[in-house]
Design a protein around this motif. Structure first.
Motif, PDB file in Angstrom:
ATOM      1  N   LEU A  22       0.791   5.172 -10.622  1.00 44.98           N
ATOM      2  CA  LEU A  22       1.326   4.155 -11.525  1.00 44.98           C
ATOM      3  C   LEU A  22       1.975   3.020 -10.749  1.00 44.98           C
ATOM      4  CD1 LEU A  22       2.815   6.593 -14.162  1.00 44.98           C
ATOM      5  CD2 LEU A  22       1.061   4.873 -14.653  1.00 44.98           C
ATOM      6  N   MET A  23       2.716   3.363  -9.724  1.00 46.59           N
ATOM      7  CA  MET A  23       3.380   2.337  -8.925  1.00 46.59           C
ATOM      8  C   MET A  23       2.373   1.534  -8.112  1.00 46.59           C
ATOM      9  SD  MET A  23       6.569   2.411  -9.694  1.00 46.59           S
ATOM     10  CE  MET A  23       5.981   2.770 -11.355  1.00 46.59           C
ATOM     11  N   GLN A  24       1.356   2.225  -7.589  1.00 47.46           N
ATOM     12  CA  GLN A  24       0.343   1.507  -6.815  1.00 47.46           C
ATOM     13  C   GLN A  24      -0.405   0.516  -7.702  1.00 47.46           C
ATOM     14  OE1 GLN A  24      -0.786   1.812  -3.121  1.00 47.46           O
ATOM     15  NE2 GLN A  24      -0.992  -0.160  -4.127  1.00 47.46           N
ATOM     16  N   ARG A  25      -0.656   0.906  -8.932  1.00 43.69           N
ATOM     17  CA  ARG A  25      -1.348   0.007  -9.858  1.00 43.69           C
ATOM     18  C   ARG A  25      -0.562  -1.289 -10.063  1.00 43.69           C
ATOM     19  NH1 ARG A  25      -2.957   2.293 -15.673  1.00 43.69           N
ATOM     20  NH2 ARG A  25      -0.695   2.185 -15.959  1.00 43.69           N
ATOM     21  N   ARG A  26       0.752  -1.185 -10.033  1.00 42.91           N
ATOM     22  CA  ARG A  26       1.572  -2.386 -10.221  1.00 42.91           C
ATOM     23  C   ARG A  26       1.541  -3.292  -8.999  1.00 42.91           C
ATOM     24  NH1 ARG A  26       6.758  -0.630 -13.934  1.00 42.91           N
ATOM     25  NH2 ARG A  26       5.563   0.657 -15.382  1.00 42.91           N
ATOM     26  N   HIS A  27       1.173  -2.714  -7.853  1.00 43.87           N
ATOM     27  CA  HIS A  27       1.128  -3.520  -6.626  1.00 43.87           C
ATOM     28  C   HIS A  27      -0.261  -4.103  -6.357  1.00 43.87           C
ATOM     29  CE1 HIS A  27       5.197  -2.799  -5.275  1.00 43.87           C
ATOM     30  NE2 HIS A  27       5.059  -1.485  -5.430  1.00 43.87           N
ATOM     31  N   LEU A  28      -1.222  -3.800  -7.237  1.00 41.94           N
ATOM     32  CA  LEU A  28      -2.562  -4.350  -7.040  1.00 41.94           C
ATOM     33  C   LEU A  28      -2.543  -5.856  -7.263  1.00 41.94           C
ATOM     34  CD1 LEU A  28      -4.858  -1.757  -8.869  1.00 41.94           C
ATOM     35  CD2 LEU A  28      -4.434  -1.962  -6.415  1.00 41.94           C
ATOM     36  N   SER A  29      -3.321  -6.561  -6.463  1.00 42.73           N
ATOM     37  CA  SER A  29      -3.461  -8.003  -6.654  1.00 42.73           C
ATOM     38  C   SER A  29      -4.374  -8.260  -7.845  1.00 42.73           C
ATOM     39  CB  SER A  29      -4.041  -8.653  -5.403  1.00 42.73           C
ATOM     40  OG  SER A  29      -3.200  -8.448  -4.290  1.00 42.73           O
ATOM     41  N   ARG A  30      -4.221  -9.436  -8.401  1.00 43.11           N
ATOM     42  CA  ARG A  30      -5.014  -9.780  -9.573  1.00 43.11           C
ATOM     43  C   ARG A  30      -6.476  -9.975  -9.183  1.00 43.11           C
ATOM     44  NH1 ARG A  30      -3.448 -14.423 -14.011  1.00 43.11           N
ATOM     45  NH2 ARG A  30      -5.218 -14.075 -15.409  1.00 43.11           N
ATOM     46  N   ALA A  31      -7.365  -9.344  -9.933  1.00 43.48           N
ATOM     47  CA  ALA A  31      -8.805  -9.520  -9.687  1.00 43.48           C
ATOM     48  C   ALA A  31      -9.223 -10.903 -10.157  1.00 43.48           C
ATOM     49  CB  ALA A  31      -9.594  -8.447 -10.417  1.00 43.48           C
ATOM     50  N   MET A  32     -10.232 -11.450  -9.496  1.00 40.44           N
ATOM     51  CA  MET A  32     -10.704 -12.799  -9.817  1.00 40.44           C
ATOM     52  C   MET A  32     -12.190 -12.772 -10.119  1.00 40.44           C
ATOM     53  SD  MET A  32      -8.641 -15.052  -6.982  1.00 40.44           S
ATOM     54  CE  MET A  32      -9.286 -14.077  -5.619  1.00 40.44           C
ATOM     55  N   ARG A  65       0.862  -1.186   0.000  1.00 36.76           N
ATOM     56  CA  ARG A  65       0.000   0.000   0.000  1.00 36.76           C
ATOM     57  C   ARG A  65       0.897   1.233   0.000  1.00 36.76           C
ATOM     58  NH1 ARG A  65      -5.821   0.336   0.841  1.00 36.76           N
ATOM     59  NH2 ARG A  65      -6.245   2.496   0.363  1.00 36.76           N
ATOM     60  N   LEU A  66       0.810   2.036  -1.060  1.00 35.56           N
ATOM     61  CA  LEU A  66       1.689   3.199  -1.182  1.00 35.56           C
ATOM     62  C   LEU A  66       1.044   4.483  -0.678  1.00 35.56           C
ATOM     63  CD1 LEU A  66       3.281   2.527  -4.696  1.00 35.56           C
ATOM     64  CD2 LEU A  66       4.065   1.798  -2.437  1.00 35.56           C
ATOM     65  N   PHE A  67      -0.280   4.527  -0.655  1.00 37.70           N
ATOM     66  CA  PHE A  67      -0.952   5.722  -0.141  1.00 37.70           C
ATOM     67  C   PHE A  67      -2.379   5.363   0.251  1.00 37.70           C
ATOM     68  CE2 PHE A  67      -1.435   5.803  -4.780  1.00 37.70           C
ATOM     69  CZ  PHE A  67      -2.810   5.874  -4.909  1.00 37.70           C
ATOM     70  N   ASN A  68      -2.970   6.207   1.070  1.00 38.02           N
ATOM     71  CA  ASN A  68      -4.376   6.080   1.442  1.00 38.02           C
ATOM     72  C   ASN A  68      -5.136   7.268   0.871  1.00 38.02           C
ATOM     73  OD1 ASN A  68      -4.261   3.681   3.143  1.00 38.02           O
ATOM     74  ND2 ASN A  68      -3.048   4.940   4.535  1.00 38.02           N
ATOM     75  N   GLY A  69      -6.438   7.068   0.702  1.00 41.28           N
ATOM     76  CA  GLY A  69      -7.230   8.177   0.184  1.00 41.28           C
ATOM     77  C   GLY A  69      -6.973   8.398  -1.294  1.00 41.28           C
ATOM     78  N   ILE A  70      -6.970   9.674  -1.677  1.00 44.37           N
ATOM     79  CA  ILE A  70      -6.788  10.022  -3.087  1.00 44.37           C
ATOM     80  C   ILE A  70      -5.447  10.714  -3.271  1.00 44.37           C
ATOM     81  CG2 ILE A  70      -7.665  11.430  -4.992  1.00 44.37           C
ATOM     82  CD1 ILE A  70     -10.465  10.972  -3.926  1.00 44.37           C
ATOM     83  N   GLU A  71      -4.673  10.187  -4.206  1.00 45.08           N
ATOM     84  CA  GLU A  71      -3.365  10.750  -4.561  1.00 45.08           C
ATOM     85  C   GLU A  71      -3.443  11.209  -6.013  1.00 45.08           C
ATOM     86  OE1 GLU A  71      -0.142  12.277  -4.963  1.00 45.08           O
ATOM     87  OE2 GLU A  71      -0.066  11.188  -3.044  1.00 45.08           O
ATOM     88  N   THR A  72      -3.066  12.446  -6.259  1.00 48.98           N
ATOM     89  CA  THR A  72      -3.208  12.987  -7.617  1.00 48.98           C
ATOM     90  C   THR A  72      -1.947  12.887  -8.454  1.00 48.98           C
ATOM     91  OG1 THR A  72      -2.673  15.208  -6.794  1.00 48.98           O
ATOM     92  CG2 THR A  72      -5.010  14.590  -6.900  1.00 48.98           C
TER      93      THR A  72
END
Length: 659
Positions: free
Chosen positions: A504-514, A491-498
């Motif tokens: 972009l980095m947080q998107r790479r750390h997302l787990s795969r949706a099922m 988790r790189l940030f909470n709430g909304i980051e602009t």
């Protein structure tokens, strides 16, 4: 074996006549009719004559005698009608020896030349007899027919190769001209270009290319363009993935029939008449397939929020021709230069679309809210609706803060988002680049802020509706197409980051949706259960879920868990293909745009640092690319300028260097 004996053997699919000069350690030294001396094992001899030559003669005399013998045997062989002999003998179950076969072929007196002639005849016409160790076995009629087909295929193959080589050579020799090619040649080469070694024609195509002096299939694309087989911007992904681009006449006819019978839907007494409720749609300016609408009414207790989804299942029944065509596609595909709808256009853009002023069947999620937008009650009902106002995102943005219901809807959406964020939702806020082609094929693009008020409003309303429908299905223990996602790996940030980089980095750390048939938490959205049912025109998953909701409401039979799992398995490949085509085509046209910008400098952001290159983002186009390190000293997050050096959209190539 006696010195001077005339023998015959096979070399490069030809019968060669020779004389034995000497024998040593099971090897025979031969002089053949071509004036070559060869060493050969006795086992390789095809025929041994009883005639001997005087090997002490001059060499040229021996060669002349061998040539004369070979000529005599060839002439005798030409007199044999192998087919006629086979017709007499094919019912024989036993092998026929050489002497008996010779008697069938010639009248006495017989000699070694007649025997050799028989062997030659059978060797050069292998359709009718199998020859082994001086014995002949006739093939059965079925075997002969099969061999004839093999020969025809071989001849066709050779003919195709010759035609293919001629076409490829002509296209290379005269690059300004176009030449017609045999359709079979084109089919073979197109298939190889698309599928490579997986092509059923790979061997044939490789031979054509090799004989034409080509080491790669890459030039084929331009050859096809010059011959008007393909367009210069041909979407080869559609071809290689087998994505259907047209509906069959049967499906089109079924669509026309539905249009003529549509009024029956409105006579369903089980639907609640909401046609007087003021519904709005909010979509892009070019949208034609409207599948969701929103309403907000004032009540004595507060508000009644409605999220209304076109009831596609009211028209299209599970298993009918249109449904199976939709299942084959799994999703609509939106590309800068084309649109491939999941449903025929007269359904997706008309009968199944929430067009302003038209009466339509829907599944409505009605939420009773207090004056402070607290949820008091939720109902999901079958309905009849009518859209009163079709809005664009831009129009809705202009009304926000000035007029209801847009202002209140935006407030509700903001509260819904805050609630999700508190529940742990990961909000990725990245701009999106839309690409399209004008009528003159000019490439245009626009960078869209997906967080602008109206887009955020619609997004939150759809997430809200989908989560409520997921809860509805879960409460009724109905299997459906549920989506879930484990927590991110980091988790790189909470709430909304602009800022761009953290998102972009947080998107790479997302787990795969099922995708499963039972409800599970969706960490990314911050909800306990989630499904998608808000785009049944565009996604088959949503149509399946909508049918399960209707099954709970008693409007149609339910899919069993097993049924759903089998269907999900069937649509998984076309679903993945649709995403792949959509992404690849968008990238293709962005690269085509960059082809016209060679030498221009653009802003970029360093995403990752590697030993020999950097991964960067071209910010204007939201396009990721590689940048050679070339002695640069950059770090993640650096804002840089890069120059467009070389672009080839067809090969997906983009070369950049740092300014």
């Amino acid at each position: 074996m006696k010195i001077g004996t005339i023998v015959e053997y096979i070399d490069q699919q030809k019968i060669i006549t020779a004389v034995i000069l000497s024998e040593k350690k099971d090897k025979l030294k031969l002089l053949n009719e071509n004036s070559r001396e060869v060493s050969l094992s006795e086992k390789r001899l095809l025929h041994v004559s009883q005639v001997c030559l005087d090997v002490t003669q001059p060499r040229n005399h021996l060669i002349n005698q061998l040539k004369a013998t070979a000529q005599t045997r060839g002439q005798l062989s030409d007199q044999i009608d192998i087919f006629e002999i086979w017709e007499i003998l094919y019912e024989e179950s036993e092998n026929i020896d050489l002497s008996a076969m010779t008697v069938f072929c010639f009248d006495p007196p017989l000699c070694c030349d007649h025997e050799a002639a028989v062997i030659r005849a059978v060797f050069y016409d292998r359709l009718y007899f199998k020859f082994n160790q001086n014995c002949f076995s006739p093939f059965t009629p079925a075997q002969v027919d099969a061999k004839k087909r093999q020969i025809q295929e071989a001849e066709k193959r050779d003919r195709l190769i010759q035609q293919g080589v001629a076409w490829l050579t002509a296209m290379q020799t005269e690059p300004e001209k176009s030449f017609d090619a045999d359709p079979d040649v084109l089919e073979c080469l197109k298939d190889y270009y698309l599928f490579g070694n997986d092509s059923v024609h790979a061997s044939l195509a490789r031979q054509m290319l090799k004989n034409a002096g080509l080491t790669t299939p890459d030039p084929l694309f331009q050859f096809f363009v010059r011959s008007k087989v393909w367009d210069v911007d041909e979407n080869v992904d559609l071809l290689s993935l087998g994505v259907p681009t047209r509906f069959s006449p049967q499906v089109k006819a079924a669509g026309r029939l539905l249009s003529s019978l549509s009024s029956r839907v409105y006579q369903d007494q089980g639907r609640k008449d909401l046609t007087q409720v003021p519904l709005i749609t909010i979509d892009g300016q070019s949208t034609l397939d409207y599948d969701d609408a929103i309403s907000l009414e004032n009540t004595d207790q507060g508000y009644r929020l409605g999220i209304h989804i076109i009831d596609v299942g009211a028209y299209i029944k599970s298993g009918d021709p249109i449904d199976m065509a939709a299942r084959e596609r799994a999703s609509s595909i939106y590309m800068p230069d084309d649109k491939l709808p999941m449903l025929p256009a007269d359904l997706s853009d008309d009968l199944c679309s929430l067009k302003q002023g038209e009466i339509r069947p829907a599944i409505s999620t009605m939420i009773q809210m207090s004056r402070f937008f607290e949820i008091r009650d939720v109902q999901i009902i079958p309905s009849i609706i009518q859209v009163h106002h079709q809005m664009s995102y831009m129009e809705a943005n202009l009304l926000n803060g000035k007029d209801d219901p847009i202002t209140s809807l935006h407030k509700i959406a903001t509260l819904l988002r805050e609630k999700r964020l508190k529940a742990g939702a990961v909000q990725i806020t990245l701009p999106e680049v839309n690409v399209w082609l004008e009528d003159n094929k000019e490439i245009r693009y626009a960078k869209v802020d997906r967080e602008n008020p109206s887009r955020m409003l619609v997004s939150e309303m759809m997430i809200f509706a989908n989560s409520l429908m997921a809860k509805f299905l879960a409460d009724h223990q109905m299997p459906a197409v549920f989506r879930s996602q484990p927590p991110p790996s980091q988790r790189l940030f909470n709430g909304i980051e602009t800022a761009l980089l953290p998102n972009l980095m947080q998107r790479r750390h997302l787990s795969r949706a099922m995708v499963t048939t039972t409800p599970q938490p969706h960490s990314g959205l911050g909800v306990k259960a989630y499904t998608t049912a808000t785009s049944p025109i565009r996604r088959y998953h949503d149509l399946l879920t909508q049918r399960q909701i209707k099954a709970v409401l008693g409007l149609n039979p339910a899919y069993s868990k097993k049924d759903l799992e089998e269907i999900l398995q069937a649509v998984s490949v076309p679903m993945a293909n649709a995403g792949r085509v959509q992404g690849a085509r968008k990238r293709y046209w962005l690269l085509k745009l960059l082809e016209s910008m060679r030498g221009d400098s653009v802003d970029a952001l360093v995403l990752e640092c590697h030993r020999d290159h950097y991964n960067i983002l071209l910010k204007e186009f939201m396009l990721e690319a590689r940048l050679p390190s070339s002695g640069l000293k950059l770090k993640q997050g650096d804002a840089i300028q890069v120059t467009v050096q070389h672009v080839d959209a067809r090969r997906n190539q983009l070369s950049l260097f740092c300014v």
